[in-house]
Every structure is written in structure tokens, then in C-alpha cells.
Write an enzyme that holds these catalytic residues in place. Structure first.
Site, PDB file in Angstrom:
ATOM      1  N   ALA A 160      -9.557   5.720   3.660  1.00  0.00           N
ATOM      2  CA  ALA A 160      -9.329   6.841   4.583  1.00  0.00           C
ATOM      3  C   ALA A 160     -10.536   7.752   4.771  1.00  0.00           C
ATOM      4  O   ALA A 160     -11.237   8.088   3.821  1.00  0.00           O
ATOM      5  CB  ALA A 160      -8.134   7.697   4.182  1.00  0.00           C
ATOM      6  N   GLY A 161     -10.728   8.128   6.021  1.00  0.00           N
ATOM      7  CA  GLY A 161     -11.712   9.144   6.377  1.00  0.00           C
ATOM      8  C   GLY A 161     -13.060   8.618   6.830  1.00  0.00           C
ATOM      9  O   GLY A 161     -13.902   9.387   7.285  1.00  0.00           O
ATOM     10  N   LYS A 192       0.884  -1.173   0.000  1.00  0.00           N
ATOM     11  CA  LYS A 192       0.000   0.000   0.000  1.00  0.00           C
ATOM     12  C   LYS A 192       0.913   1.212   0.000  1.00  0.00           C
ATOM     13  O   LYS A 192       1.616   1.477   0.988  1.00  0.00           O
ATOM     14  CB  LYS A 192      -0.915   0.020   1.233  1.00  0.00           C
ATOM     15  CG  LYS A 192      -1.694   1.327   1.306  1.00  0.00           C
ATOM     16  CD  LYS A 192      -2.535   1.476   2.566  1.00  0.00           C
ATOM     17  CE  LYS A 192      -2.987   2.949   2.684  1.00  0.00           C
ATOM     18  NZ  LYS A 192      -3.798   3.198   3.885  1.00  0.00           N
ATOM     19  N   GLY A 240      -8.003   9.293   9.367  1.00  0.00           N
ATOM     20  CA  GLY A 240      -8.347   9.380  10.785  1.00  0.00           C
ATOM     21  C   GLY A 240      -9.365  10.451  11.129  1.00  0.00           C
ATOM     22  O   GLY A 240      -9.704  10.632  12.288  1.00  0.00           O
ATOM     23  N   ALA A 285      -9.304   1.809   9.218  1.00  0.00           N
ATOM     24  CA  ALA A 285      -8.671   1.382  10.464  1.00  0.00           C
ATOM     25  C   ALA A 285      -9.266   2.138  11.640  1.00  0.00           C
ATOM     26  O   ALA A 285      -9.950   1.574  12.485  1.00  0.00           O
ATOM     27  CB  ALA A 285      -7.155   1.597  10.404  1.00  0.00           C
ATOM     28  N   THR A 286      -9.011   3.456  11.657  1.00  0.00           N
ATOM     29  CA  THR A 286      -9.371   4.266  12.824  1.00  0.00           C
ATOM     30  C   THR A 286     -10.835   4.118  13.222  1.00  0.00           C
ATOM     31  O   THR A 286     -11.142   4.047  14.419  1.00  0.00           O
ATOM     32  CB  THR A 286      -9.078   5.752  12.530  1.00  0.00           C
ATOM     33  OG1 THR A 286      -7.721   5.853  12.088  1.00  0.00           O
ATOM     34  CG2 THR A 286      -9.263   6.606  13.754  1.00  0.00           C
TER      35      THR A 286
END
Lengths: 263, 66
Positions: free
Chosen positions: A190-191, A103, A164, A212-213
Site C-alpha cells: 500500500a501507498g 490477505k 491508494g 495495485a493503484t
């Protein structure tokens, strides 16, 4: 049912099949056991790790968690600011983990963590030439996504909003443009903040979601991981089902004929 | 001989190898990679690759991230 009508047609990246369309990250989890529970609940088959200097005091490895759950590892180049740093990090990851998948992240600054497009394309080209399967984290720019595909990336991974941030998908129109034009898988990366964001990504036509976050920093990571798993499946199904067009005015779903008449 | 392992200066005997320097920071049998002056040295070449004064060795592994 037509093929894939159950929403379980596999995700195919660089010829490899994945039953789950949810790619997970591992950053932010409070402990390895919480991480393991969340990954198991997510149903993911592909999960990112970062590469860092060894810490002689470290206890337990994220690699053990992935191995325990039979999840394929996807190293990233998080934290790299230049193509040179990213290429070296990818080569170290290939040596350490025995995978040529990466990645690719090349960020411009620490405040926004937005990709640096110039360095990103440079790194992608170098890594493709070196035999890597390159999955680049990119901004939601359809032109940049096309450039990344042209240099040989195996997927494109546009952000929904900054890493995040939990702001969701700020420009769904651009994501649709990227999906329309791409002939490689599009992974919304992301986001994302909650399950409806993941469902929207899939409804827009993305092939997978990477997050993830939203899970690791949720109050109950395993519960949110399960929510994300269902959201990705629901969004995929909705995409395959073909949603109704939006209308300005109501359209009755009950017939007007045969109504009772009062005298 | 002074070399830099993950940015920290370390005194190693003359003729020390990459394997010796890696062993100073980790005993992990796998999942570790090393770069000598920005070039990856494959694990199979660690023992035969000698260090010289002021070399910079980076030793990396996977951690939570992404």
C-alpha cells in the site's frame, strides 16, 4: 555467482515458491483487458481480488483474467471493519475460490483506510486457528508486526502510506525495523506511487511488494507494470549486492598518485 | 415465504433451498459462495439446506479489488 545473486531466488510464503516478488491487486483498472495487459507485463504470480455480493448484471469476471494468465488468486477482506466481518469474508472466499490463503484487511475508517490493530490481531488469530494462511495488511508498526507473526501469520504486510495515496514509504526506518525482526516474509503493501518506491521497499529488505493503484490508475498501466517489475528486481539485486555506506564527504574514485605536474 | 438475498427481500416458495435462492441471483457454475445467517453453507449442501421465513442469505463472488 552465489545463490540468489541474480536476484531471482524465489519468494517463499508458507512453503510455496513464487518466481516473482511483485504481488498485484486488481482494483482500479478501467477494463478487464487493460487489467490483463498490466498483469501480464508485471510478471506477477499472485494477485488479489475482493469478495462482494454477486451482481446479476456483471459482464466478465476478474477470475477469468487471472485464469487466462495462470496467476494464483489471493482473496482479500477489503472493506471489513470488524474481525467478525473479516472472518466471514475469508471463509466465503475459501468456499468460492478453493484457497485457504487470505490477505487480511480490517480497516478502522474509510477516510484513511488504516488498519484497526485490535480487530486485525483478533481476526488473524481466528483465521490461523481455522487453518488459513493469513497475510495481514498492517500499519508500519514493528510491535504490531511482531504480534501478527506471533499469532501465526505467514507473512506481514506493512503499509508504506495509506492505500491508494501514492505517497510512497513514509517511514523507511520502521520498515527496516520490521524487516530486521521478522522471521516471516515482509511484503510492502500500500501507498506506492511509482517504480522508485518499489525499488526502495526491496532495498530496505522487504521480501516482496504488493501494489495495485500505482499501476491500474497510471496513464499507461501496462507500462507502469513493467516498470514495477524491473524496480522490484533491481531493488532486490541492490539489497543482495550490499550498498555502500553513506559518507559525509567525498571519496575520490580516481587515484591522486601520478597526477600531471605543471612547472 | 420472504427471505433476504443480498439484502433484498424476495418471495420464494415454501421449502425453497439455498440453491434456489442462489439461482435467483446468479447462474455462475463456480466462484460463488453463500452464507446463511452469517454461516457459510458449502456448495455441496445448497440443495439440501432449506430456507425459513426471514432468513438472510449472502451470495458473494470475486471482483476487482486490493
Amino acid at each position: 555467482m552465489p545463490a540468489g545473486a541474480d536476484g531471482r531466488d524465489p519468494l517463499v510464503i508458507a512453503g510455496e515458491e513464487f518466481g516473482s516478488r511483485l504481488i498485484m491487486g486488481t482494483g482500479g483498472a478501467p477494463s478487464m483487458s487493460v487489467l490483463g495487459e498490466a498483469l501480464a507485463a508485471s510478471g506477477t504470480e499472485l494477485t488479489t481480488v475482493a469478495m462482494r455480493r454477486v451482481d446479476p448484471a456483471a459482464r466478465g469476471s476478474v477470475l477469468d483474467v487471472l485464469r487466462e494468465h495462470g496467476i494464483r488468486v489471493l482473496p482479500n477482506t477489503a472493506g471489513c471493519f470488524t474481525a467478525g466481518e473479516a472472518v466471514l469474508t475469508a471463509k466465503l472466499a475459501r468456499e468460492a475460490l478453493g484457497t485457504n490463503w487470505v490477505k487480511l484487511e480490517v480497516i478502522a475508517d474509510e477516510r484513511t483506510l488504516l488498519p484497526d490493530p485490535i480487530e486485525l490481531v483478533d481476526a488473524a488469530e481466528q483465521l490461523v486457528d481455522a487453518g488459513f494462511v493469513v497475510l495481514p495488511y498492517t500499519s508500519d508498526d514493528p510491535v504490531l508486526a511482531r504480534r501478527l507473526e506471533q499469532v501465526g501469520c505467514a507473512a506481514v504486510m506493512p503499509l508504506g502510506s495509506p492505500i491508494g495515496s501514492g505517497l510512497g514509504i513514509r517511514n523507511p526506518h520502521n520498515i527496516e525495523l520490521i524487516v530486521e525482526a521478522a522471521s516471516v516474509p515482509v511484503v510492502l503493501d500500500a501507498g506506492l506511487g511509482t517504480a522508485s518506491d518499489a525499488a526502495l521497499a526491496m532495498e530496505l529488505g522487504c521480501d516482496a511488494v504488493l501494489l495495485a493503484t500505482a499501476v491500474t490508475r497510471a496513464q499507461h498501466p501496462a507500462r507502469m507494470a513493467a516498470a514495477m517489475r524491473h524496480a522490484v528486481e533491481a531493488g532486490r539485486l541492490a539489497r543482495l549486492a550490499g550498498r555502500i555506506p553513506m559518507r559525509r564527504y567525498a571519496q575520490a574514485s580516481s587515484p591522486f598518485e601520478g597526477m600531471v605536474k605543471r612547472s | 415465504m420472504k427471505v433476504f438475498v443480498n439484502g433484498e427481500p424476495r418471495d420464494l416458495p415454501e421449502a425453497a433451498s439455498v440453491a434456489d435462492a442462489v439461482a435467483a441471483v446468479t447462474d455462475a457454475p463456480s466462484g460463488v459462495a453463500a452464507a446463511l445467517n452469517d454461516e457459510v453453507v458449502s456448495r455441496s449442501a445448497w440443495a439440501a439446506t432449506r430456507l425459513t421465513e426471514a432468513d438472510r442469505l449472502e451470495v458473494l463472488t470475486a471482483v476487482q479489488g486490493g
